[in-house]
Design a protein around this motif. Structure first.
Motif, PDB file in Angstrom:
ATOM      1  N   ALA A   3       0.904  -0.966  -0.281  1.00 47.38           N
ATOM      2  CA  ALA A   3      -0.137  -0.050   0.035  1.00 47.38           C
ATOM      3  C   ALA A   3       0.756   1.141   0.227  1.00 47.38           C
ATOM      4  O   ALA A   3       2.003   0.980   0.449  1.00 47.38           O
ATOM      5  N   LEU A   4       0.462   2.024  -0.135  1.00 47.81           N
ATOM      6  CA  LEU A   4       0.810   3.927  -0.607  1.00 47.81           C
ATOM      7  C   LEU A   4       0.639   3.878   0.184  1.00 47.81           C
ATOM      8  O   LEU A   4       0.004   3.839   1.700  1.00 47.81           O
ATOM      9  N   ARG A   5       2.370   5.104   1.154  1.00 51.69           N
ATOM     10  CA  ARG A   5       2.106   5.339   2.663  1.00 51.69           C
ATOM     11  C   ARG A   5       1.611   6.248   2.790  1.00 51.69           C
ATOM     12  O   ARG A   5       1.358   7.442   1.847  1.00 51.69           O
ATOM     13  N   LYS A   6       1.270   7.213   3.598  1.00 52.69           N
ATOM     14  CA  LYS A   6       0.877   8.408   4.358  1.00 52.69           C
ATOM     15  C   LYS A   6       2.267   9.076   4.548  1.00 52.69           C
ATOM     16  O   LYS A   6       2.655   8.705   4.986  1.00 52.69           O
ATOM     17  N   PRO A   7       1.874  10.807   4.520  1.00 55.99           N
ATOM     18  CA  PRO A   7       2.706  11.145   4.243  1.00 55.99           C
ATOM     19  C   PRO A   7       2.978  12.182   5.968  1.00 55.99           C
ATOM     20  O   PRO A   7       3.361  13.116   5.461  1.00 55.99           O
ATOM     21  N   VAL A   8       3.234  11.346   7.053  1.00 56.94           N
ATOM     22  CA  VAL A   8       3.051  11.886   7.940  1.00 56.94           C
ATOM     23  C   VAL A   8       4.508  10.459   8.740  1.00 56.94           C
ATOM     24  O   VAL A   8       4.389   9.230   8.148  1.00 56.94           O
ATOM     25  N   SER A   9       5.432  10.874   9.462  1.00 59.42           N
ATOM     26  CA  SER A   9       6.300  10.320   9.762  1.00 59.42           C
ATOM     27  C   SER A   9       6.743  10.232  11.340  1.00 59.42           C
ATOM     28  O   SER A   9       6.096  11.883  11.729  1.00 59.42           O
ATOM     29  N   VAL A  10       7.735   9.471  12.032  1.00 63.24           N
ATOM     30  CA  VAL A  10       8.224  10.615  13.207  1.00 63.24           C
ATOM     31  C   VAL A  10       9.825  10.774  12.616  1.00 63.24           C
ATOM     32  O   VAL A  10      10.656   9.426  12.133  1.00 63.24           O
ATOM     33  N   LEU A  11      10.356  11.594  13.674  1.00 68.10           N
ATOM     34  CA  LEU A  11      11.509  11.095  13.707  1.00 68.10           C
ATOM     35  C   LEU A  11      11.978  10.725  15.398  1.00 68.10           C
ATOM     36  O   LEU A  11      11.678  11.512  16.472  1.00 68.10           O
ATOM     37  N   VAL A  12      12.974  10.235  15.657  1.00 68.51           N
ATOM     38  CA  VAL A  12      13.499   9.730  17.104  1.00 68.51           C
ATOM     39  C   VAL A  12      14.067   9.898  17.375  1.00 68.51           C
ATOM     40  O   VAL A  12      15.545   9.117  16.467  1.00 68.51           O
ATOM     41  N   VAL A  13      15.038  11.166  17.663  1.00 71.89           N
ATOM     42  CA  VAL A  13      16.259  11.069  18.172  1.00 71.89           C
ATOM     43  C   VAL A  13      16.600  10.683  19.637  1.00 71.89           C
ATOM     44  O   VAL A  13      16.171  10.944  20.504  1.00 71.89           O
ATOM     45  N   THR A  79      10.754  18.876   2.186  1.00 70.56           N
ATOM     46  CA  THR A  79       9.813  18.084   0.550  1.00 70.56           C
ATOM     47  C   THR A  79      11.059  16.152   0.776  1.00 70.56           C
ATOM     48  O   THR A  79      11.844  16.083   0.683  1.00 70.56           O
ATOM     49  N   ILE A  80       9.849  15.269  -0.157  1.00 69.23           N
ATOM     50  CA  ILE A  80       9.912  14.165  -0.034  1.00 69.23           C
ATOM     51  C   ILE A  80      11.415  13.744  -1.042  1.00 69.23           C
ATOM     52  O   ILE A  80      11.071  14.329  -2.334  1.00 69.23           O
ATOM     53  N   ARG A  81      12.538  13.359  -0.659  1.00 69.07           N
ATOM     54  CA  ARG A  81      13.640  13.255  -1.890  1.00 69.07           C
ATOM     55  C   ARG A  81      12.819  12.265  -2.952  1.00 69.07           C
ATOM     56  O   ARG A  81      11.810  11.226  -3.111  1.00 69.07           O
ATOM     57  N   PRO A  82      13.027  13.195  -4.259  1.00 68.90           N
ATOM     58  CA  PRO A  82      12.418  12.079  -5.355  1.00 68.90           C
ATOM     59  C   PRO A  82      12.449  10.999  -5.354  1.00 68.90           C
ATOM     60  O   PRO A  82      11.536  10.171  -6.038  1.00 68.90           O
ATOM     61  N   PRO A  90       0.782   9.548  -6.670  1.00 72.30           N
ATOM     62  CA  PRO A  90       0.824  10.744  -7.502  1.00 72.30           C
ATOM     63  C   PRO A  90       0.773  12.053  -6.482  1.00 72.30           C
ATOM     64  O   PRO A  90      -0.097  12.014  -6.570  1.00 72.30           O
ATOM     65  N   GLY A  91       1.823  13.022  -6.870  1.00 66.44           N
ATOM     66  CA  GLY A  91       1.204  14.338  -6.750  1.00 66.44           C
ATOM     67  C   GLY A  91       1.700  15.061  -5.243  1.00 66.44           C
ATOM     68  O   GLY A  91       2.377  15.648  -4.626  1.00 66.44           O
ATOM     69  N   VAL A  92       2.241  13.883  -4.052  1.00 69.03           N
ATOM     70  CA  VAL A  92       2.690  13.669  -2.943  1.00 69.03           C
ATOM     71  C   VAL A  92       3.844  14.198  -2.881  1.00 69.03           C
ATOM     72  O   VAL A  92       4.758  12.824  -3.308  1.00 69.03           O
ATOM     73  N   THR A  93       4.416  15.633  -2.117  1.00 73.46           N
ATOM     74  CA  THR A  93       5.620  15.784  -2.519  1.00 73.46           C
ATOM     75  C   THR A  93       6.294  16.956  -1.087  1.00 73.46           C
ATOM     76  O   THR A  93       7.404  17.023  -0.408  1.00 73.46           O
ATOM     77  N   ILE A  94       4.874  16.327  -0.077  1.00 75.73           N
ATOM     78  CA  ILE A  94       6.068  16.779   1.169  1.00 75.73           C
ATOM     79  C   ILE A  94       5.439  16.394   2.249  1.00 75.73           C
ATOM     80  O   ILE A  94       4.094  15.813   2.029  1.00 75.73           O
ATOM     81  N   SER A 134      19.922  15.374   6.876  1.00 76.19           N
ATOM     82  CA  SER A 134      18.518  16.335   6.943  1.00 76.19           C
ATOM     83  C   SER A 134      19.018  17.562   7.669  1.00 76.19           C
ATOM     84  O   SER A 134      18.475  17.144   8.910  1.00 76.19           O
ATOM     85  N   PRO A 135      18.422  17.925   6.927  1.00 75.07           N
ATOM     86  CA  PRO A 135      17.865  20.082   7.877  1.00 75.07           C
ATOM     87  C   PRO A 135      17.298  19.891   9.483  1.00 75.07           C
ATOM     88  O   PRO A 135      18.001  20.249  10.118  1.00 75.07           O
TER      89      PRO A 135
END
Length: 146
Positions: A3-13, A79-82, A90-94, A134-135
């Protein structure tokens, strides 16, 4: 096909009491060092994802160890890496990234998910900020202990 991912993630430092930060080297890009990251699966909350991804990517089971992952109550957008956009509609970039951190004991065992990462390193804040790709990851490392 998965399945395609939702453009939502976590960062754990991840850091220890000596203010050393754990960075992981991505298997698909040897120049890409990062903290733990991962997509929020359907039905998961970001905090649940943070615990799951920490365990999957490093072998650190915070819940079993009684260590709390702390929410920064903050999100970053980037911005999601190409080369990764095929994972999304399709079209999701952020992507929206929920920020967390955890302090672990120094000397804790790290067991990498070999399909995702090939190496890890503990670095002080300055060197971690220099190495991380990543910045947004760099910014969050800089804010720890401030």
């Amino acid at each position: 096909m998965s399945a395609l991912r939702k453009p939502v993630s976590v960062l754990v430092v991840i850091y220890n009491e000596h203010n050393e930060f754990l960075l992981l080297q991505r298997a698909d890009d040897k120049h890409f060092w990062q903290s733990v990251t991962g997509g929020v699966d359907p039905g998961e909350t970001p905090i649940t994802t943070a615990y799951r991804e920490l365990k999957e990517e490093t072998g650190i089971d915070a819940a079993a160890l009684g260590i709390t992952i702390h929410s920064h109550n903050k999100t970053n957008q980037y911005t999601i890496r190409p080369q990764w956009r095929h994972r999304y509609e399709p079209g999701v970039t952020i992507n929206t990234e929920h920020v967390f951190s955890i302090q672990v004991p120094s000397g804790i065992s790290v067991v990498l998910a070999e399909d995702e990462h090939t190496d890890f390193i503990w670095l002080n804040k300055t060197h971690a900020c220099e190495r991380v790709w990543s910045p947004s990851n760099r910014q969050e490392i800089e804010l720890i202990g401030v």
